[in-house]
Design an enzyme around this catalytic site. Structure first.
Site, short mmCIF file in Angstrom:
data_model
loop_
_atom_site.label_atom_id
_atom_site.label_comp_id
_atom_site.label_asym_id
_atom_site.label_seq_id
_atom_site.Cartn_x
_atom_site.Cartn_y
_atom_site.Cartn_z
N TRP A 201 0.86 -1.20 0.00
CA TRP A 201 0.00 0.00 0.00
C TRP A 201 0.88 1.23 0.00
O TRP A 201 1.90 1.25 0.71
CB TRP A 201 -0.85 -0.04 1.27
CG TRP A 201 -1.76 1.12 1.51
CD1 TRP A 201 -3.08 1.22 1.16
CD2 TRP A 201 -1.45 2.34 2.20
NE1 TRP A 201 -3.60 2.42 1.57
CE2 TRP A 201 -2.61 3.13 2.21
CE3 TRP A 201 -0.30 2.86 2.80
CZ2 TRP A 201 -2.68 4.40 2.81
CZ3 TRP A 201 -0.35 4.12 3.39
CH2 TRP A 201 -1.52 4.86 3.40
N SER B 106 4.82 -5.65 2.74
CA SER B 106 4.07 -4.73 3.60
C SER B 106 2.63 -5.21 3.78
O SER B 106 2.40 -6.28 4.33
CB SER B 106 4.13 -3.32 3.01
OG SER B 106 3.68 -2.36 3.93
#
Length: 292
Positions: A34, A100
């Protein structure tokens, strides 16, 4: 362009996930972070297929060229989207690589879908096992940090993305690990995402507890994290993921920021190739391997 159907929205419209599929051999599926798209894997897509691997990278719903749905940004739905990718392409013996936020999809897929089709998993700068600080997760990140992210996105998403991008790579007045051109490219990739997806995914990776998901992983695992990561601090993520997977290979990149897929691209490619080609035995070893 190549798309995979991942169900329908509330109005019955098809949800389409854009993907790239390069090379031949055992498959590797790259899951982006993101607020970027599959294009963040540029340096991995240019190298891994040259080593006898089939490499698939797709855009999460709401990002890149995938359908911008109104909802469905919870990890159960996102794990189902990942399943759609694996099923539609009929991939077997897969290595899942989650960066992530993408690490959360890896963990949730492995528990929700029993690790079907998957032989290895890799967590790169991942948000696992649980980012939010709570009474039973004292090493997490304060809620105020995530509240500020939400507030800044709502106030001026473009400004937030440009500021966030510099932190992402550890850019400062005295440190320029990536060029302004690269930062501009990342901004373009992030700004085309849905505003709603950007907000909802931030909430999902901040508040989702993956501790039970990690406990169900029984395939070889690799954990890589930079100890200078200011976006997903290693103390709240990489170290705790390594504790949850004590037989995983755990590699700490000294001095590296969150976006080490660029700032340490050659080393990351080498470590991924070594793991994919050789791997380690998980749940069968007596201790973890930590490399500094």
């Amino acid at each position: 362009m190549s798309y995979i159907k991942a169900g329908t929205d509330a109005s019955g419209n098809d949800i389409k996930l854009f993907y790239q599929d390069l090379g031949t051999g055992n498959p590797v599926v790259l899951i982006h972070g993101w607020p970027l798209s599959h294009e963040m894997w540029d340096y991995q897509l240019a190298e891994l297929p040259a080593h006898g691997l089939r490499v698939v990278a797709y855009d999460r719903r709401g990002f890149g060229k995938s359908t911008q749905t109104w909802d469905g940004y919870d990890y159960d739905t996102l794990a189902d989207d990942l399943k759609a990718v694996l099923d539609e392409l009929n991939l077997q013996n897969v290595t899942l690589v989650g960066f992530s936020m993408g690490g959360g999809e890896v963990a949730r897929y492995m528990s929700r879908h029993g690790g079907a089709r998957v032989s290895k998993v890799a967590f790169i700068s991942a948000v696992t096992p649980y980012l939010l600080k709570t009474e039973d997760n004292p090493d997490g990140v304060d809620q105020s940090v995530f509240d500020e992210i939400t507030e800044n996105i709502k106030k001026d998403r473009a400004d937030f993305l440009q500021t966030f991008g510099k932190q992402f790579y550890g850019v400062s007045l005295i440190s320029k690990p990536v060029s302004q051109a690269h930062l501009d490219g990342d901004f373009a990739r992030a700004y085309v995402a849905s505003h709603k997806a950007t907000l909802d995914c931030a909430n999902s990776f901040a508040t989702t507890d993956f501790r039970d998901d990690l406990a169900q992983i029984n395939v070889p695992a690799l954990i890589i994290h930079g100890d200078a990561d200011k976006t997903v601090p290693i103390e709240s993520s990489g170290e705790l993921t390594a504790n949850a997977l004590p037989s995983a290979q755990y590699i700490v990149y000294e001095g590296e920021p969150h976006g080490l897929f660029v700032t340490s691209k050659d080393r990351l490619n080498e470590d991924l190739l070594a793991f994919i080609k050789e791997g380690v035995s998980v749940r069968e070893q007596t201790e973890s391997t930590t490399v500094y």
